[in-house]
Motif scaffolding. Structure first.
Motif, PDB file in Angstrom:
ATOM      1  N   ARG A  56      65.658  40.890  16.353  1.00  8.18           N
ATOM      2  CA  ARG A  56      65.797  39.932  17.463  1.00  8.18           C
ATOM      3  C   ARG A  56      65.949  40.631  18.816  1.00  8.18           C
ATOM      4  O   ARG A  56      65.771  40.003  19.858  1.00  8.18           O
ATOM      5  N   THR A  57      66.301  41.920  18.814  1.00  8.11           N
ATOM      6  CA  THR A  57      66.460  42.631  20.082  1.00  8.11           C
ATOM      7  C   THR A  57      65.124  42.909  20.756  1.00  8.11           C
ATOM      8  O   THR A  57      65.094  43.274  21.926  1.00  8.11           O
ATOM      9  N   ALA A  58      64.021  42.745  20.024  1.00  8.30           N
ATOM     10  CA  ALA A  58      62.696  42.971  20.608  1.00  8.30           C
ATOM     11  C   ALA A  58      61.811  41.742  20.522  1.00  8.30           C
ATOM     12  O   ALA A  58      61.161  41.357  21.496  1.00  8.30           O
ATOM     13  N   ALA A  59      61.779  41.101  19.359  1.00 14.76           N
ATOM     14  CA  ALA A  59      60.793  40.047  19.111  1.00 14.76           C
ATOM     15  C   ALA A  59      60.910  38.876  20.083  1.00 14.76           C
ATOM     16  O   ALA A  59      59.902  38.254  20.426  1.00 14.76           O
ATOM     17  N   VAL A  60      62.132  38.550  20.521  1.00 14.18           N
ATOM     18  CA  VAL A  60      62.285  37.377  21.393  1.00 14.18           C
ATOM     19  C   VAL A  60      61.744  37.620  22.802  1.00 14.18           C
ATOM     20  O   VAL A  60      61.503  36.677  23.549  1.00 14.18           O
ATOM     21  N   PHE A  61      61.552  38.879  23.161  1.00 13.53           N
ATOM     22  CA  PHE A  61      61.148  39.203  24.530  1.00 13.53           C
ATOM     23  C   PHE A  61      59.651  39.038  24.779  1.00 13.53           C
ATOM     24  O   PHE A  61      59.241  38.706  25.881  1.00 13.53           O
ATOM     25  N   PHE A  62      58.835  39.306  23.764  1.00 10.07           N
ATOM     26  CA  PHE A  62      57.440  39.615  24.029  1.00 10.07           C
ATOM     27  C   PHE A  62      56.474  38.460  23.803  1.00 10.07           C
ATOM     28  O   PHE A  62      56.654  37.641  22.912  1.00 10.07           O
ATOM     29  N   GLY A  63      55.440  38.446  24.646  1.00 11.57           N
ATOM     30  CA  GLY A  63      54.348  37.493  24.520  1.00 11.57           C
ATOM     31  C   GLY A  63      53.030  38.213  24.717  1.00 11.57           C
ATOM     32  O   GLY A  63      52.988  39.415  24.996  1.00 11.57           O
ATOM     33  N   ASP A  64      51.949  37.471  24.579  1.00 12.11           N
ATOM     34  CA  ASP A  64      50.604  38.035  24.684  1.00 12.11           C
ATOM     35  C   ASP A  64      49.914  37.509  25.943  1.00 12.11           C
ATOM     36  O   ASP A  64      50.103  36.342  26.326  1.00 12.11           O
ATOM     37  N   GLY A  65      49.096  38.337  26.550  1.00  8.35           N
ATOM     38  CA  GLY A  65      48.372  37.903  27.740  1.00  8.35           C
ATOM     39  C   GLY A  65      47.541  39.033  28.319  1.00  8.35           C
ATOM     40  O   GLY A  65      47.585  40.174  27.845  1.00  8.35           O
ATOM     41  N   ALA A  66      46.787  38.712  29.354  1.00  8.94           N
ATOM     42  CA  ALA A  66      45.933  39.696  30.015  1.00  8.94           C
ATOM     43  C   ALA A  66      45.807  39.356  31.494  1.00  8.94           C
ATOM     44  O   ALA A  66      45.823  38.181  31.885  1.00  8.94           O
ATOM     45  N   GLY A  67      45.679  40.379  32.290  1.00 11.29           N
ATOM     46  CA  GLY A  67      45.432  40.215  33.719  1.00 11.29           C
ATOM     47  C   GLY A  67      44.636  41.398  34.219  1.00 11.29           C
ATOM     48  O   GLY A  67      44.610  42.449  33.573  1.00 11.29           O
ATOM     49  N   GLY A  68      43.993  41.244  35.358  1.00 12.03           N
ATOM     50  CA  GLY A  68      43.207  42.366  35.841  1.00 12.03           C
ATOM     51  C   GLY A  68      42.704  42.179  37.245  1.00 12.03           C
ATOM     52  O   GLY A  68      42.928  41.141  37.882  1.00 12.03           O
ATOM     53  N   ALA A  69      42.024  43.218  37.727  1.00 12.60           N
ATOM     54  CA  ALA A  69      41.519  43.215  39.090  1.00 12.60           C
ATOM     55  C   ALA A  69      40.174  43.930  39.147  1.00 12.60           C
ATOM     56  O   ALA A  69      39.908  44.843  38.353  1.00 12.60           O
ATOM     57  N   LEU A  70      39.344  43.505  40.082  1.00 12.37           N
ATOM     58  CA  LEU A  70      38.103  44.206  40.397  1.00 12.37           C
ATOM     59  C   LEU A  70      38.321  44.980  41.683  1.00 12.37           C
ATOM     60  O   LEU A  70      38.728  44.412  42.704  1.00 12.37           O
ATOM     61  N   LEU A  71      38.056  46.270  41.653  1.00 12.44           N
ATOM     62  CA  LEU A  71      38.163  47.133  42.812  1.00 12.44           C
ATOM     63  C   LEU A  71      36.770  47.581  43.212  1.00 12.44           C
ATOM     64  O   LEU A  71      35.955  47.927  42.348  1.00 12.44           O
ATOM     65  N   GLN A  72      36.502  47.597  44.524  1.00 15.20           N
ATOM     66  CA  GLN A  72      35.182  47.967  45.017  1.00 15.20           C
ATOM     67  C   GLN A  72      35.277  49.001  46.126  1.00 15.20           C
ATOM     68  O   GLN A  72      36.269  49.065  46.870  1.00 15.20           O
ATOM     69  N   ALA A  73      34.243  49.799  46.236  1.00 17.44           N
ATOM     70  CA  ALA A  73      34.190  50.826  47.267  1.00 17.44           C
ATOM     71  C   ALA A  73      33.905  50.192  48.627  1.00 17.44           C
ATOM     72  O   ALA A  73      33.141  49.232  48.736  1.00 17.44           O
ATOM     73  N   THR A  74      34.494  50.745  49.668  1.00 23.60           N
ATOM     74  CA  THR A  74      34.232  50.332  51.037  1.00 23.60           C
ATOM     75  C   THR A  74      34.352  51.551  51.947  1.00 23.60           C
ATOM     76  O   THR A  74      35.129  52.469  51.663  1.00 23.60           O
ATOM     77  N   THR A  75      33.602  51.570  53.018  1.00 23.80           N
ATOM     78  CA  THR A  75      33.712  52.649  53.994  1.00 23.80           C
ATOM     79  C   THR A  75      34.520  52.216  55.213  1.00 23.80           C
ATOM     80  O   THR A  75      34.695  52.993  56.155  1.00 23.80           O
ATOM     81  N   ASP A  76      35.021  50.986  55.181  1.00 20.93           N
ATOM     82  CA  ASP A  76      35.821  50.457  56.284  1.00 20.93           C
ATOM     83  C   ASP A  76      37.300  50.701  55.987  1.00 20.93           C
ATOM     84  O   ASP A  76      37.853  50.081  55.075  1.00 20.93           O
ATOM     85  N   PRO A  77      37.964  51.577  56.726  1.00 18.05           N
ATOM     86  CA  PRO A  77      39.378  51.853  56.441  1.00 18.05           C
ATOM     87  C   PRO A  77      40.268  50.625  56.569  1.00 18.05           C
ATOM     88  O   PRO A  77      41.327  50.550  55.942  1.00 18.05           O
ATOM     89  N   ALA A  78      39.855  49.646  57.360  1.00 20.99           N
ATOM     90  CA  ALA A  78      40.644  48.425  57.517  1.00 20.99           C
ATOM     91  C   ALA A  78      40.654  47.599  56.239  1.00 20.99           C
ATOM     92  O   ALA A  78      41.543  46.751  56.048  1.00 20.99           O
ATOM     93  N   GLU A  79      39.677  47.828  55.347  1.00 17.49           N
ATOM     94  CA  GLU A  79      39.604  47.086  54.094  1.00 17.49           C
ATOM     95  C   GLU A  79      40.321  47.797  52.942  1.00 17.49           C
ATOM     96  O   GLU A  79      40.356  47.273  51.830  1.00 17.49           O
ATOM     97  N   ASN A  80      40.869  48.969  53.198  1.00 17.57           N
ATOM     98  CA  ASN A  80      41.534  49.729  52.142  1.00 17.57           C
ATOM     99  C   ASN A  80      42.731  48.961  51.588  1.00 17.57           C
ATOM    100  O   ASN A  80      43.588  48.505  52.339  1.00 17.57           O
ATOM    101  N   SER A  81      42.761  48.810  50.257  1.00 17.41           N
ATOM    102  CA  SER A  81      43.827  48.026  49.620  1.00 17.41           C
ATOM    103  C   SER A  81      44.912  48.879  48.977  1.00 17.41           C
ATOM    104  O   SER A  81      46.023  48.399  48.748  1.00 17.41           O
ATOM    105  N   ILE A  82      44.616  50.120  48.647  1.00 13.01           N
ATOM    106  CA  ILE A  82      45.586  50.986  47.966  1.00 13.01           C
ATOM    107  C   ILE A  82      46.216  51.890  49.021  1.00 13.01           C
ATOM    108  O   ILE A  82      45.612  52.852  49.480  1.00 13.01           O
ATOM    109  N   LEU A  83      47.454  51.570  49.399  1.00 16.32           N
ATOM    110  CA  LEU A  83      48.089  52.227  50.534  1.00 16.32           C
ATOM    111  C   LEU A  83      48.921  53.442  50.146  1.00 16.32           C
ATOM    112  O   LEU A  83      48.994  54.417  50.901  1.00 16.32           O
ATOM    113  N   ALA A  84      49.573  53.385  49.003  1.00 11.68           N
ATOM    114  CA  ALA A  84      50.431  54.495  48.565  1.00 11.68           C
ATOM    115  C   ALA A  84      50.753  54.301  47.095  1.00 11.68           C
ATOM    116  O   ALA A  84      50.667  53.180  46.566  1.00 11.68           O
TER     117      ALA A  84
END
Length: 323
Positions: free
Chosen positions: A153-181
């Motif tokens: 019960r110390t583990a089983a009650v915590f967990f569920g199943d699921g998925a999430g994600g993101a599409l990342l694309q190349a850009t040459t515009d520094p103003a569009e940069n999404s990954i800052l640090a």
């Protein structure tokens, strides 16, 4: 010419089957009151009837294609972060590639436990910044239910199943940069959290057959780590990036436990309204939790967001992003 990474689309998916606290209380010594008081979790979703990790990830991949308008044939790389793959080989990411017809991509899995999405984003960013790859999917997908010991019960009650994600694309515009640090770390600890360990054989015998162990976590140690070491990393990353916590629109933490998220909010001096969370409905979905929570608020993003996740390894990572 410098190349940057733009976060273009996000998606999330959970299986249809909802499992309540009362349903788990019927097969183990626990209760809805105890689970909610200690974790904040009310329900979680389980993949059943042959729905596996690659199926969940494929649902997210299809969403990313639809939302972005990018053709499957234009995808260069698919990274799936998971500790509950369909199999040790082939990679779950390769199954997703086949399912969506991304015949020009290459694909691989990444195992960083619950920190997977942050590790995946940081890795995808490097591929894109190399200038060789234009469109990269990072999908975190978990079917935790298949790895649970339902007598624990110390583990089983915590967990569920699921998925999430993101599409990342190349850009040459520094103003569009999404990954800052970013800041990624591990501690090389194989005892606090582990799952799926396969033991070597002790003799040559016809009875030998591979077996794996169920998921295990030392709950108190995880809580201590998540509420002390992890906030220090978060604060250090913000300081090095020159961003104050008050500048953040959101902080999206690993959806391990609502009480842990509340503790981290206190350490950062921010209200819980700035911490999107889905753990009440979906439970701890391991690496998928952060990706799913990001997808839920992505359309509303106007400022910087700190993503932080932690898990087995012990692995922990923080990535500062913007839309």
């Amino acid at each position: 010419m410098a190349v940057y990474t733009k976060l273009t689309a996000t998606g999330q998916y959970v299986p249809q089957r909802v499992v309540t606290n009362d349903e788990l209380a019927a097969i183990m010594e626990t209760s809805d009151e105890w689970i909610q008081a200690h974790t904040g979790i009310v329900t979680r979703h389980y993949a059943m009837n042959d729905e596996n990790t690659s199926d969940l990830a494929t649902q997210v991949a299809q969403q990313l294609l639809t939302k972005s308008g990018v053709a499957a044939s234009a995808i260069d790389l698919i990274i799936v972060t998971t500790i509950t793959p369909d199999a040790l080989t082939p990679a779950t990411a390769c199954l997703v590639q086949a399912n969506i017809g991304a015949d020009q991509a290459f694909a691989f899995d990444m195992s960083a436990a619950c920190a997977g999405f942050t590790f995946g984003l940081a890795t995808a960013d490097k591929f894109i910044r190399s200038g060789q790859y234009q469109n990269v999917m990072v999908i975190s997908a978990e079917v935790n239910s298949k790895m649970m010991d339902f007598q624990d019960r110390t583990a089983a009650v915590f967990f569920g199943d699921g998925a999430g994600g993101a599409l990342l694309q190349a850009t040459t515009d520094p103003a569009e940069n999404s990954i800052l640090a970013e800041k990624l770390q591990t501690q090389g600890n194989a005892t606090v959290i582990h799952s799926g360990r396969v033991q070597p054989i002790t003799k040559i015998a016809a009875s030998n057959y591979p077996q794996t162990d169920a998921f295990y976590q030392a709950g108190r140690d995880v809580f201590q780590f998540a509420t002390t070491v992890v906030p220090q990393q978060m604060q250090g990353l913000l300081a090095s990036a020159g961003v104050a916590s008050t500048d953040l629109q959101y902080v999206i933490c690993h959806q391990a436990n609502l009480r842990i998220i509340e503790q981290i909010a206190t350490k950062l001096g921010l209200p819980m309204t700035q911490f999107p969370h889905n753990v009440q409905k979906f439970g701890n979905t391991s690496s998928a939790g952060v990706a799913m929570a990001l997808a839920a608020v992505f359309d509303d993003l106007t400022g910087p967001v700190l993503l932080t996740a932690f898990g087995g390894g012990l692995a922990y990572g923080s990535v500062l992003i913007k839309k």
